[in-house]
Motif scaffolding. Structure first.
Motif, PDB file in Angstrom:
ATOM      1  N   VAL A  93       1.104  -1.092   0.298  1.00 48.23           N
ATOM      2  CA  VAL A  93       0.051  -0.448   0.024  1.00 48.23           C
ATOM      3  C   VAL A  93       0.985   0.871  -0.022  1.00 48.23           C
ATOM      4  N   LYS A  94       1.431   1.126   0.809  1.00 51.57           N
ATOM      5  CA  LYS A  94       2.634   1.988   0.588  1.00 51.57           C
ATOM      6  C   LYS A  94       3.908   2.719  -0.583  1.00 51.57           C
ATOM      7  N   ALA A  95       3.678   1.478  -0.989  1.00 52.21           N
ATOM      8  CA  ALA A  95       4.711   1.731  -2.489  1.00 52.21           C
ATOM      9  C   ALA A  95       3.825   2.448  -3.429  1.00 52.21           C
ATOM     10  N   THR A  96       2.680   2.004  -3.715  1.00 52.26           N
ATOM     11  CA  THR A  96       1.795   2.341  -4.647  1.00 52.26           C
ATOM     12  C   THR A  96       0.520   4.075  -4.503  1.00 52.26           C
ATOM     13  N   VAL A  97       0.506   4.180  -5.520  1.00 54.49           N
ATOM     14  CA  VAL A  97      -0.627   5.169  -5.584  1.00 54.49           C
ATOM     15  C   VAL A  97      -1.665   4.778  -5.122  1.00 54.49           C
ATOM     16  N   ASP A  98      -2.611   5.899  -4.584  1.00 59.02           N
ATOM     17  CA  ASP A  98      -3.661   5.424  -3.175  1.00 59.02           C
ATOM     18  C   ASP A  98      -4.376   5.100  -4.455  1.00 59.02           C
ATOM     19  N   GLU A  99      -4.878   5.392  -5.709  1.00 53.12           N
ATOM     20  CA  GLU A  99      -6.624   4.579  -6.322  1.00 53.12           C
ATOM     21  C   GLU A  99      -6.207   3.606  -7.208  1.00 53.12           C
ATOM     22  N   ALA A 100      -4.589   2.926  -6.845  1.00 45.96           N
ATOM     23  CA  ALA A 100      -4.888   2.242  -7.692  1.00 45.96           C
ATOM     24  C   ALA A 100      -5.537   0.184  -6.787  1.00 45.96           C
ATOM     25  N   LEU A 125      -7.024  -2.657  -4.430  1.00 48.48           N
ATOM     26  CA  LEU A 125      -6.328  -3.289  -3.847  1.00 48.48           C
ATOM     27  C   LEU A 125      -5.508  -4.984  -3.990  1.00 48.48           C
ATOM     28  N   PRO A 126      -5.500  -5.376  -5.277  1.00 45.86           N
ATOM     29  CA  PRO A 126      -5.364  -6.716  -5.882  1.00 45.86           C
ATOM     30  C   PRO A 126      -3.801  -6.289  -6.763  1.00 45.86           C
ATOM     31  N   VAL A 127      -3.712  -4.983  -7.081  1.00 38.81           N
ATOM     32  CA  VAL A 127      -2.664  -4.329  -7.699  1.00 38.81           C
ATOM     33  C   VAL A 127      -1.628  -4.022  -6.433  1.00 38.81           C
ATOM     34  N   LYS A 128      -2.376  -3.763  -5.557  1.00 39.02           N
ATOM     35  CA  LYS A 128      -0.836  -3.141  -4.011  1.00 39.02           C
ATOM     36  C   LYS A 128      -0.549  -4.542  -3.707  1.00 39.02           C
ATOM     37  N   VAL A 129      -1.498  -4.862  -3.397  1.00 35.02           N
ATOM     38  CA  VAL A 129      -1.335  -6.718  -2.563  1.00 35.02           C
ATOM     39  C   VAL A 129       0.016  -7.212  -3.877  1.00 35.02           C
ATOM     40  N   PHE A 130      -0.543  -7.608  -5.518  1.00 34.42           N
ATOM     41  CA  PHE A 130       0.801  -8.043  -6.056  1.00 34.42           C
ATOM     42  C   PHE A 130       2.308  -6.687  -6.101  1.00 34.42           C
ATOM     43  N   ILE A 131       2.034  -5.378  -5.710  1.00 35.90           N
ATOM     44  CA  ILE A 131       3.334  -4.920  -5.369  1.00 35.90           C
ATOM     45  C   ILE A 131       4.084  -5.647  -3.876  1.00 35.90           C
ATOM     46  N   GLY A 132       3.011  -5.799  -3.317  1.00 35.62           N
ATOM     47  CA  GLY A 132       3.489  -5.828  -1.674  1.00 35.62           C
ATOM     48  C   GLY A 132       4.449  -7.521  -2.068  1.00 35.62           C
ATOM     49  N   HIS A 133       3.763  -8.050  -2.832  1.00 39.56           N
ATOM     50  CA  HIS A 133       4.427  -9.365  -3.229  1.00 39.56           C
ATOM     51  C   HIS A 133       5.890  -9.191  -3.519  1.00 39.56           C
ATOM     52  N   CYS A 134       5.704  -8.386  -4.664  1.00 37.12           N
ATOM     53  CA  CYS A 134       7.578  -7.841  -5.598  1.00 37.12           C
ATOM     54  C   CYS A 134       8.054  -7.720  -4.515  1.00 37.12           C
ATOM     55  N   LEU A 135       8.100  -6.674  -3.745  1.00 35.08           N
ATOM     56  CA  LEU A 135       8.857  -5.839  -2.121  1.00 35.08           C
ATOM     57  C   LEU A 135       9.443  -6.744  -1.881  1.00 35.08           C
ATOM     58  N   SER A 136       8.184  -8.139  -0.990  1.00 35.19           N
ATOM     59  CA  SER A 136       8.902  -9.506  -0.261  1.00 35.19           C
ATOM     60  C   SER A 136       9.570 -10.199  -1.283  1.00 35.19           C
ATOM     61  N   LEU A 137       9.636 -10.438  -2.388  1.00 37.03           N
ATOM     62  CA  LEU A 137      10.516 -10.695  -3.335  1.00 37.03           C
ATOM     63  C   LEU A 137      12.008 -10.701  -3.239  1.00 37.03           C
TER      64      LEU A 137
END
Lengths: 321, 371
Positions: free
Chosen positions: A46-53, A55-67
């Motif tokens: 959530v922190k790394a994405t724009v607010d308007e995106a 939820l699934p996209v935010k989760v995707f970015i979260g996964h990318c960051l964790s990897l």
């Protein structure tokens, strides 16, 4: 040392995960799949994405960051369209760019799927892979991967959920399933339905209440296509097609009720929800539409689902009398 | 047939000419107002984007005035606009309105719908007359867009801004009435003369800000709170490439104007290498263009939940960093209020001014103070 490729367990991983995993393993690379979505992962996303995106996209970015720390390359799909004439969603088309913005300079593997270049074709592969391996090896790997993909989807159509189907595919252990009489439909995008954090345990809850849960992946593409012929204008989003088609099939299968999990600010669903609502009204089928975002609390969701189940029970009692 | 269509900026002028010239009666929905917002927000799905709601409100108000048919655009996705009409038809039918829907579908889509629409439009008059009307409407929108561009250039350079806006209103009214092609340029020249007489001696060049984003939000002043006028009154020159005539050139006559598409692809390639639907790619291209041409800033306007623009918005920081370009993103929906937008614009313009003066303290320069 084997090269590690990170695959985020989000978005259409629930459709294509086995395909990617088998193919990469076949080439002698190590696929690293990120763990199930957790609260912390969501927060970083959530922190790394724009607010308007959504939820699934935010989760995707979260996964990318964790990897990021665990792999050499990150695999990001650019799924423009997987069927002729329709698209997935604009956000999937710009996903690599959005990811690069969040992840930084980590090299990306972009596996694309466009109108003239299907997901399973060698042209769709990242250029690095095509240069690094012989055409024969790639072809062989793709064949194996597609076989796995087909098996996986057959398992889904038998009523397994992605997680179970994946275990069956990779370990062979078939889960024990008691046949249950009462059936409830669950529709929505695959990444909303199967992600344990996004759906806030809806599937488990329904199963605890003794329901057999039917999801869109339960139906074959051909069945769904047959249902869509009646639309005034063909829908041009693959995922929405599946939702509408599955909804109609579920109506025909006489499920007790349908729960529609949608992501807040999801573009296509705003319009499709309206179609589905209208049809449910005409068919007289109970429909619970839930919009999910990063602020959804489990308690609120559970209360609403329980109320819906109560409603179904009352309806059933009344119809028995 | 009494036909109506959705409002989008200055679109109603040429379309009215076109429909009336083709032997139909154009029923103009009242200009988008508070009631349009209310009707749209009430009957449209909650998560639909703002243009959907406003169009729906326009339709309802036009149907109340006795329209029998609705003209609407179509599309092939992935932007939601392509499916607007289907959902709107369902909602309007549920509300009990009787009407026929005519769609302009692109050639790759539903050919039958398109031919049905064209048969309706061209059915009443001979083809030679229809061709003349099309030419008149096309020339009209081009001159109007030119007049609009002139106003945007002159507004921050005027002595009396109210007078400039009044001349522009008169120009639009004259254009709306005009039926002779050769007089169109006369009205434009008149506007130019009036604005030139109003021009103040050149001082410090005004700030130049580019307006980009989703086409409906950019072009419809009643929905974006008259952004261009607001900025003009603050002494900022608004640059924008997007206009109705430019859109038509690109999409309808794309064969004759291939450079639009080539330019978009060329400019957006380093940041966004794929088509993302709607105007996502154009937004990035225009942003890069603003950076290359050393404009002072960029304002991106998008309706809440617009999918292509969200992709563009996520890439914005990269473009901003690459060209040292300040970018303000305004996300608007039916709950946005003018005061909030104005405050943000003022803050943004302040920032640009300070940036131009080289961060030499917080000196506030207003156009009025310069005389």
């Amino acid at each position: 040392m084997r090269i590690k490729i990170g695959i985020p367990r989000a978005l259409l991983y629930y459709w294509y995960g086995p395909l990617w995993r088998v193919f990469l393993a076949e080439l002698g690379l190590t696929p690293v799949v990120s763990g199930p979505t957790g609260k912390e992962l969501l927060n970083t996303g959530v922190k790394a994405t724009v607010d308007e995106a959504c939820l699934p996209v935010k989760v995707f970015i979260g996964h990318c960051l964790s990897l990021r720390a665990q792999c050499d390359f990150l695999m990001v799909p650019r799924l423009v369209s997987v069927n002729k004439k329709d698209y997935i969603c604009p956000k999937f088309m710009g996903l690599p760019e959005m990811t690069r913005q969040a992840v930084g300079d980590r090299p990306l593997f972009i596996w694309k799927s466009e109108k003239n270049c299907a997901l399973g074709s060698p042209q769709a592969l990242p250029a690095v892979l095509r240069q690094g391996f012989s055409a024969r090896r790639i072809k062989k790997g793709l064949q194996k991967a597609e076989a796995a993909f087909r098996t996986y989807h057959r398992l889904l159509q038998e009523g397994l959920f992605p997680e179970e189907a994946e275990t069956v595919l990779f370990t062979g252990a078939f889960p024990h399933r008691a046949e249950k009489g009462r059936r409830i439909g669950l529709i929505g995008h695959p990444y909303c339905l199967y992600d344990p954090l996004i759906n806030l345990g809806t599937i488990d809850l329904l199963q605890r209440y003794g329901f057999q849960v039917l999801a869109p992946e339960y139906f074959t593409p051909r069945q769904i296509e047959a249902e869509l012929r009646l639309l005034t204008k063909p829908l041009f989003w693959t995922l929405s097609q599946r939702i509408v088609g599955a909804f109609r099939l579920l109506c025909k299968q006489r499920v007790e009720g349908i729960i529609y999990l949608s992501a807040f600010a999801c573009g296509p669903e705003a319009l499709i929800g309206e179609l589905v609502k209208k049809e449910a009204k005409v068919a007289g089928l109970p429909l619970l539409q839930l919009a999910l975002d990063e602020h959804s609390g489990e308690a609120g969701l559970v209360t609403r689902i329980e109320a819906f189940i109560d409603l179904l029970q009352r309806k059933r009692r009344l119809s028995c009398v | 047939m009494r036909l109506t269509f959705p409002h989008m900026g200055l679109l109603s002028l040429p379309v009215e000419t076109l429909l009336n010239g083709l032997g139909h009666e154009a029923v103009l929905a009242p200009p988008t107002n508070k009631r349009t917002f209310e009707l749209g927000a009430k009957y449209a799905p909650e998560g639909a984007c703002l243009p959907f709601k406003i169009n729906l409100g326009n339709f309802i108000e036009a149907l109340e005035q006795g329209a029998e048919g609705i003209l609407m655009g179509g599309g092939l996705g992935p932007c939601r606009f392509g499916y607007y009409a289907q959902i709107q038809r369902q909602i309007l039918a549920d509300l009990g309105y009787k009407f026929q829907l005519f769609l302009f579908e692109p050639l790759g889509g539903e050919r039958q719908e398109l031919s049905r629409t064209l048969r309706l439009l061209l059915g009443k008059v001979p083809l030679s007359r229809a061709a003349a009307v099309f030419r008149l409407a096309w020339q009209k929108i081009r001159w109007i867009d030119q007049g609009n561009a002139l106003l945007r250039f002159m507004l921050p350079r005027c002595i009396d801004q109210g007078k400039a806006q009044r001349s522009y209103e008169q120009f639009l009214a004259a254009m709306r009435r005009e039926e002779k092609m050769k007089n169109l340029s006369f009205h434009y020249r008149q506007l130019a003369a009036e604005l030139r007489a109003n021009r103040r001696p050149e001082g410090e060049p005004p700030l130049r800000v580019k307006l980009i984003g989703e086409i409906y939000m950019v072009l419809e002043p009643r929905v974006n709170f008259h952004l261009e006028m607001l900025l003009g009154e603050m002494g900022v020159e608004v640059v924008r490439n997007m206009s109705i005539s430019q859109w038509l050139e690109e999409h309808l006559f794309g064969f004759f104007y291939p450079h639009h598409r080539r330019r978009t692809i060329l400019l957006s390639e380093p940041f966004l290498s794929a088509f993302v639907g709607g105007h996502g790619r154009e937004t990035i291209a225009e942003m890069v263009d603003a950076g290359v041409n050393r404009l002072d800033g960029v304002i991106q306007v998008l309706p809440f939940t617009c999918m292509p623009e969200i992709v563009a918005q996520s890439i914005t920081p990269a473009v901003s960093a690459a060209y040292q370009l300040p970018i303000l993103t305004l996300v608007l929906d039916e709950h946005s209020a003018e005061a909030g937008v104005r405050t943000r614009l003022e803050a943004f313009v302040d920032l640009l001014r300070r940036r131009r003066t080289g961060n030499k303290g917080a000196r506030r320069v207003f156009p009025g103070a310069l005389g």
